[in-house]
Each structure stands twice: as structure tokens, then as C-alpha cells.
Design a protein around this motif. Structure first.
Motif, PDB file in Angstrom:
ATOM      1  N   GLY A  23       0.809  -1.193   0.000  1.00 54.31           N
ATOM      2  CA  GLY A  23       0.000   0.000   0.000  1.00 54.31           C
ATOM      3  C   GLY A  23       0.844   1.245   0.000  1.00 54.31           C
ATOM      4  N   SER A  24       0.511   2.228  -0.794  1.00 53.99           N
ATOM      5  CA  SER A  24       1.274   3.461  -0.822  1.00 53.99           C
ATOM      6  C   SER A  24       0.912   4.319   0.368  1.00 53.99           C
ATOM      7  CB  SER A  24       0.987   4.216  -2.123  1.00 53.99           C
ATOM      8  OG  SER A  24      -0.384   4.503  -2.228  1.00 53.99           O
ATOM      9  N   VAL A  25       1.877   4.996   0.935  1.00 54.61           N
ATOM     10  CA  VAL A  25       1.663   5.817   2.111  1.00 54.61           C
ATOM     11  C   VAL A  25       1.811   7.277   1.731  1.00 54.61           C
ATOM     12  CG1 VAL A  25       2.496   6.367   4.408  1.00 54.61           C
ATOM     13  CG2 VAL A  25       2.541   4.010   3.605  1.00 54.61           C
ATOM     14  N   GLU A 117       2.762 -14.047  15.177  1.00 49.48           N
ATOM     15  CA  GLU A 117       1.859 -14.265  14.069  1.00 49.48           C
ATOM     16  C   GLU A 117       2.130 -13.239  12.969  1.00 49.48           C
ATOM     17  OE1 GLU A 117      -2.209 -13.329  15.256  1.00 49.48           O
ATOM     18  OE2 GLU A 117      -1.338 -12.449  17.030  1.00 49.48           O
ATOM     19  N   THR A 118       1.735 -13.544  11.772  1.00 49.79           N
ATOM     20  CA  THR A 118       1.865 -12.619  10.659  1.00 49.79           C
ATOM     21  C   THR A 118       0.549 -12.550   9.931  1.00 49.79           C
ATOM     22  OG1 THR A 118       2.756 -14.420   9.329  1.00 49.79           O
ATOM     23  CG2 THR A 118       4.336 -12.928  10.339  1.00 49.79           C
ATOM     24  N   LEU A 119       0.390 -11.535   9.104  1.00 54.27           N
ATOM     25  CA  LEU A 119      -0.871 -11.317   8.417  1.00 54.27           C
ATOM     26  C   LEU A 119      -0.684 -11.358   6.910  1.00 54.27           C
ATOM     27  CD1 LEU A 119      -2.299  -8.336  10.481  1.00 54.27           C
ATOM     28  CD2 LEU A 119      -2.938 -10.735  10.660  1.00 54.27           C
ATOM     29  N   ILE A 120      -1.706 -11.799   6.235  1.00 54.93           N
ATOM     30  CA  ILE A 120      -1.699 -11.826   4.775  1.00 54.93           C
ATOM     31  C   ILE A 120      -2.213 -10.499   4.242  1.00 54.93           C
ATOM     32  CG2 ILE A 120      -2.779 -12.863   2.744  1.00 54.93           C
ATOM     33  CD1 ILE A 120      -2.943 -15.435   4.235  1.00 54.93           C
ATOM     34  N   ASN A 121      -1.505  -9.960   3.242  1.00 56.19           N
ATOM     35  CA  ASN A 121      -2.042  -8.879   2.413  1.00 56.19           C
ATOM     36  C   ASN A 121      -2.400  -7.616   3.194  1.00 56.19           C
ATOM     37  OD1 ASN A 121      -2.638  -7.948  -0.125  1.00 56.19           O
ATOM     38  ND2 ASN A 121      -4.730  -8.728  -0.136  1.00 56.19           N
ATOM     39  N   VAL A 122      -1.512  -7.178   4.052  1.00 55.55           N
ATOM     40  CA  VAL A 122      -1.718  -5.922   4.791  1.00 55.55           C
ATOM     41  C   VAL A 122      -1.230  -4.756   3.940  1.00 55.55           C
ATOM     42  CG1 VAL A 122      -1.134  -4.605   6.835  1.00 55.55           C
ATOM     43  CG2 VAL A 122      -1.477  -7.065   7.016  1.00 55.55           C
ATOM     44  N   HIS A 123      -2.063  -3.758   3.795  1.00 57.92           N
ATOM     45  CA  HIS A 123      -1.696  -2.529   3.093  1.00 57.92           C
ATOM     46  C   HIS A 123      -1.665  -1.371   4.077  1.00 57.92           C
ATOM     47  CE1 HIS A 123      -2.307  -4.152  -1.029  1.00 57.92           C
ATOM     48  NE2 HIS A 123      -3.224  -4.894  -0.436  1.00 57.92           N
ATOM     49  N   PHE A 124      -0.962  -0.317   3.701  1.00 58.84           N
ATOM     50  CA  PHE A 124      -0.967   0.905   4.503  1.00 58.84           C
ATOM     51  C   PHE A 124      -1.475   2.056   3.642  1.00 58.84           C
ATOM     52  CE2 PHE A 124       0.880  -0.811   8.169  1.00 58.84           C
ATOM     53  CZ  PHE A 124       1.831  -1.745   7.767  1.00 58.84           C
ATOM     54  N   GLY A 125      -2.382   2.829   4.218  1.00 57.74           N
ATOM     55  CA  GLY A 125      -2.931   3.977   3.513  1.00 57.74           C
ATOM     56  C   GLY A 125      -2.273   5.266   3.968  1.00 57.74           C
ATOM     57  N   GLU A 126      -3.065   6.300   4.183  1.00 59.05           N
ATOM     58  CA  GLU A 126      -2.533   7.606   4.536  1.00 59.05           C
ATOM     59  C   GLU A 126      -1.861   7.599   5.907  1.00 59.05           C
ATOM     60  OE1 GLU A 126      -5.580   6.931   3.722  1.00 59.05           O
ATOM     61  OE2 GLU A 126      -6.150   8.062   1.934  1.00 59.05           O
ATOM     62  N   SER A 127      -0.909   8.497   6.085  1.00 56.90           N
ATOM     63  CA  SER A 127      -0.312   8.717   7.401  1.00 56.90           C
ATOM     64  C   SER A 127      -0.403  10.200   7.746  1.00 56.90           C
ATOM     65  CB  SER A 127       1.159   8.260   7.422  1.00 56.90           C
ATOM     66  OG  SER A 127       1.959   9.101   6.612  1.00 56.90           O
ATOM     67  N   TRP A 128      -0.326  10.483   9.032  1.00 62.03           N
ATOM     68  CA  TRP A 128      -0.402  11.878   9.494  1.00 62.03           C
ATOM     69  C   TRP A 128       0.411  12.030  10.768  1.00 62.03           C
ATOM     70  CZ3 TRP A 128      -3.012  13.740  14.039  1.00 62.03           C
ATOM     71  CH2 TRP A 128      -3.045  15.130  14.162  1.00 62.03           C
TER      72      TRP A 128
END
Length: 348
Positions: A23-25, A117-128
Motif C-alpha cells: 500500500g502506498s503511504v 503471528e503474521t498477516l496476509i495482504n496488509v496494506h498501509f494507507g494515509e499517514s499523518w
């Protein structure tokens, strides 16, 4: 920041299969007006399409880790995975355990492994970043995209489970017949875990899963075949019968049977203990344990040999410690060696 496509994957190890972040940040920068998603995460990522949490930390990296941990807790409250089963699953899978999905990640982004544990397919969106330097970031899982990954994995694993069941039926060797069923049970356990996760991610896909075998019938067949695994135990040097009793318990805990009279399978071995003199003020006892499991033809399929020294204030206490150590070795290594034997041919 320029983003690029990657194929992310890591096996199910522990709890939620493998982890890939993406995911783009887009950073809004410190001092800017607080975006609405900080207080209302579903304002940008609706709940029917995304699993979403807001990560907070002193840096972008720590806020991402916090966001991943928050997402993991959604699953952790309802799903328990046996670590031994997960380890065996890695050996039994068909080599296509990579969960593939196209996703975007920033060039400077690293994949963070959570503690258990780990997660499948995590994206990151906006940051502030606020005026105090606290960083907030959106961590999310696209429900539909991730559900497709799970469905593919379940289909692949279910076909392999069905293959093990069919291979079991064609075995004349009792241990091999049971071994294929045991492998199928390991695979099925992971499939059920994936289905539970899929229920959380996207329920319609979970409800639509169709397996080529019946899990209840597999469980019954596995238990019935285990009862046919009847052993006799013969150990040289075990005058008190203590080691034989432990071996018997280890086998029956696994669902097998033990008879004093003739049986198709056997566990044979020897035990020795001797006092040794050392430069200390205690009693010292050296012991040696050798075990081997044989099939119906009398062929050795599993062996274990362990040596150790016990030190105590008396010989009786040293001997008691020796028996406890032997029991621990048998629980961990003897059954572990048997499972490795099962997996060695089931995994091929």
C-alpha cells in the motif's frame, strides 16, 4: 514516493499464514489539520470492504507495527493454532504454499514480522503526524482481495488432503496407512483454521467453501486406524518396568494400543544406568536409552538413542531424575521421530 509491484508471500507458520505488507503511504506532515480517519477509520475505509485499524507510534515504522498488531488481534481472539501442527504443515504442503497477490509497496517500506503471528495482504494507507510528533497510519486488509488468496490456498490444501486420504487406502503397510491419514489430519487442521479466518475476512467466501472430502469421516478413519496400531514393548534392562510404562503411555496418548502378547507392531530397546564418580559432593548417575519401532515385517522404521548424566544428593533421587528425563525425551523425540517418518513419505 514511487511505488512498485511485488508478489508477497510467506507460509502460514503459526497462526494466520504468511505476511506481506503493501500500500502506498501518503504523509500529510506535522502541523496539518487532523484528517477525519484518525477518529473515524471507516470514513475512508468502509467496514464492508476492509478490515482496518489505525496505528500510532513515535515513527512511521512503529505506527505500522502498531497497526499490524491491532489487525492481528481481530483474529487472535477467536483462533488458536497448534504450533506443532503448523510446523508439520510446512513439510507436508506441496511446495506451492506461497500465497500470491499483487499489491503495492513503497520503495522504503520493510516487512515487519510480528512476535507470534503474521498477516496476509496488509496494506498501509494515509499517514499523518501531529504537532507533538506522533505518527498515525491506516493499516488495512482488502476483504475481497484477501478472501481470494485464502480461497486459493484452501482449494490447494484440500486437494492435497484428499490425495493423502486416497493414498492411505492403497497402503498394505499399517504404519504407512496411518501415516498418510495423519498427514491428512494435519492438513485438515490448517484448512479449518483458514476457514475460521476467512469467516472474519469475508463470510460469503467461507460459507461457499466445498471440500473434496468429509472432515468428520477423516477424523473417524484416523481414530479407527490408530486403534489398529497395536504394539508390544520389550526393553532390556528395564527390570522395574518404569520405562516400558512411559513408552506405553506415550503410545496410548497418540491413540495407539499396547498389548503384552503378540501384536503386529513393536517397540524394542534397552536401558542402562551406572553410577559414576566425579569430583563433587553429590551422587552421579549416567544413563543410556535406546528405542526402535518396527513394522509388521519386523523392519525398523524409527530409532532414538539418548545419553545423559544426572546429579543429585542421593542415588534414588538421581534415578528418579533419570526416569523423568527419559520420559521427556520420549515425549519430544520419539514421537517427533515417528511424525517425521510419517511426513517423509507423505510429503513426497
Amino acid at each position: 514516493m514511487k511505488s512498485k509491484k511485488i508478489i508477497a508471500a510467506v507460509l502460514l507458520a503459526g497462526l494466520l499464514v504468511s505476511c506481506a505488507t503493501g500500500g502506498s503511504v501518503k504523509s500529510n506532515g506535522g502541523g496539518k489539520r487532523k484528517p477525519g480517519w484518525v477518529d473515524d477509520k471507516h470514513s475512508v475505509y468502509p467496514n464492508d470492504k476492509y478490515l482496518v485499524e489505525i496505528g500510532e507510534g513515535s515513527s512511521l515504522k512503529s505506527s505500522k507495527q502498531n497497526g499490524q498488531a491491532s489487525l492481528a488481534r481481530i483474529f487472535k481472539t477467536t483462533i488458536q493454532v497448534d504450533s506443532t501442527v503448523s510446523t508439520r504443515y510446512k513439510d507436508l504442503s506441496d511446495g506451492k504454499t506461497i500465497l500470491e497477490s499483487q499489491m503495492e509497496t513503497t520503495a522504503d517500506e520493510s516487512i515487519t514480522q510480528l512476535s507470534d503471528e503474521t498477516l496476509i495482504n496488509v496494506h498501509f494507507g494515509e499517514s499523518w503526524t501531529n504537532d507533538e510528533g506522533r505518527v498515525y497510519v491506516v493499516a488495512y486488509i482488502d476483504r475481497m482481495e484477501t478472501a481470494n488468496i485464502y480461497r486459493q490456498r484452501i482449494d490447494n490444501d484440500a486437494n492435497r488432503t484428499d490425495l493423502f486420504i486416497r493414498k492411505s487406502a492403497g497402503q498394505s503397510d499399517l504404519i504407512r496407512r496411518y501415516g498418510f491419514l495423519d498427514a491428512a489430519r494435519v492438513m485438515d487442521s490448517e484448512i479449518q483454521s483458514l476457514r475460521e479466518q476467512l469467516e472474519i475476512i469475508y463470510q460469503p467466501f467461507a460459507r461457499a467453501v466445498m471440500l473434496p472430502y468429509n472432515p468428520e469421516e477423516l477424523g473417524s478413519l484416523h481414530a479407527d486406524t490408530a486403534e489398529d496400531m497395536v504394539y508390544t514393548i520389550a526393553l532390556e534392562g528395564d527390570e522395574k518396568g518404569k520405562v516400558a510404562a512411559v513408552v506405553s503411555q506415550v503410545l496410548t496418548d497418540r491413540g495407539f494400543s499396547v498389548f503384552d502378547e503378540s501384536a503386529p507392531l513393536s517397540v524394542r530397546g534397552r536401558i542402562s544406568m551406572e553410577e559414576v564418580t566425579l569430583n563433587n559432593d553429590y551422587k552421579n548417575l549416567r544413563w543410556n536409552l535406546f528405542l526402535e519401532m518396527r513394522n509388521e515385517k519386523g523392519e525398523v522404521v524409527v530409532t532414538m538413542e539418548e545419553k545423559q548424566r544426572e546429579t543429585a544428593i542421593s542415588l534414588d533421587e538421581a534415578e528418579a531424575r533419570a526416569y523423568r528425563s527419559m520420559e521427556e525425551m520420549m515425549q519430544k523425540k520419539f514421537i517427533g521421530a515417528l511424525e517425521s517418518y510419517f511426513d517423509s513419505y507423505a510429503g513426497n
